[in-house]
Design a protein around this motif. Structure first.
Motif, PDB file in Angstrom:
ATOM      1  N   ASP A  26      21.385  33.160  37.998  1.00 52.28           N
ATOM      2  CA  ASP A  26      23.064  33.992  37.023  1.00 52.28           C
ATOM      3  C   ASP A  26      23.622  33.360  38.952  1.00 52.28           C
ATOM      4  O   ASP A  26      23.187  34.265  39.658  1.00 52.28           O
ATOM      5  N   THR A  30      29.397  37.477  35.687  1.00 52.47           N
ATOM      6  CA  THR A  30      29.982  36.701  34.504  1.00 52.47           C
ATOM      7  C   THR A  30      29.530  35.314  34.481  1.00 52.47           C
ATOM      8  O   THR A  30      30.492  34.244  34.167  1.00 52.47           O
ATOM      9  N   LYS A  75      31.232  33.645  31.077  1.00 47.91           N
ATOM     10  CA  LYS A  75      30.814  35.100  30.088  1.00 47.91           C
ATOM     11  C   LYS A  75      32.107  36.004  30.701  1.00 47.91           C
ATOM     12  O   LYS A  75      32.187  36.837  31.499  1.00 47.91           O
ATOM     13  N   PRO A  76      33.508  35.673  29.568  1.00 49.45           N
ATOM     14  CA  PRO A  76      34.069  36.345  29.968  1.00 49.45           C
ATOM     15  C   PRO A  76      34.311  37.517  29.405  1.00 49.45           C
ATOM     16  O   PRO A  76      35.419  38.527  30.128  1.00 49.45           O
ATOM     17  N   ARG A  77      34.128  37.657  28.226  1.00 53.52           N
ATOM     18  CA  ARG A  77      33.578  39.096  27.824  1.00 53.52           C
ATOM     19  C   ARG A  77      32.694  39.285  27.203  1.00 53.52           C
ATOM     20  O   ARG A  77      31.308  38.329  26.857  1.00 53.52           O
ATOM     21  N   GLU A  78      31.882  40.297  26.979  1.00 55.98           N
ATOM     22  CA  GLU A  78      31.085  41.202  26.550  1.00 55.98           C
ATOM     23  C   GLU A  78      30.315  39.982  25.876  1.00 55.98           C
ATOM     24  O   GLU A  78      30.874  39.940  24.503  1.00 55.98           O
ATOM     25  N   MET A  81      31.380  33.531  25.726  1.00 53.41           N
ATOM     26  CA  MET A  81      30.827  32.384  26.802  1.00 53.41           C
ATOM     27  C   MET A  81      31.527  31.556  26.554  1.00 53.41           C
ATOM     28  O   MET A  81      32.077  30.633  25.131  1.00 53.41           O
TER      29      MET A  81
END
Length: 106
Positions: A26, A30, A75-78, A81
């Protein structure tokens, strides 16, 4: 202009199956960077020429094989991807590939 103009065009299509394993780090909450290694197998491949009355389709023999692939994942939203990756092949006829993919993470 000459009278030998043609509207024909050729295309090649292949269907592949591949598997890969790798390690990811990471870079931010995100964004992650992955390094993958895998094997790709060509299931079928064909070349054809469209808009040509005396042309035909034929199977072509393309070998892929082992590859290394760095991948940048966003990862723009939970659970969602978007990934950008490059595959450099170590064996086979294919030299490289670039991919953009989107998906849902369970």
């Amino acid at each position: 202009m000459g009278g030998n103009e043609r509207n024909s065009s050729s295309s090649a299509t292949a269907y592949n199956l591949y598997g890969e394993l790798g390690y990811g780090v990471d870079l931010a909450p995100t964004v992650s960077l992955d390094l993958l290694a895998g094997y790709e197998m060509v299931l079928s491949s064909e070349r054809s020429i469209s808009y040509c009355s005396d042309c035909y389709s034929e199977d072509i023999d393309i070998d892929s094989g082992l590859f290394l692939a760095p991948r940048l994942r966003f990862k723009p939203r939970e659970h969602w991807m978007i990934a950008l990756s490059y595959q450099g092949y170590l064996t086979g006829d294919v030299e490289s590939s670039a991919q953009i993919s989107a998906g849902y993470i369970f």
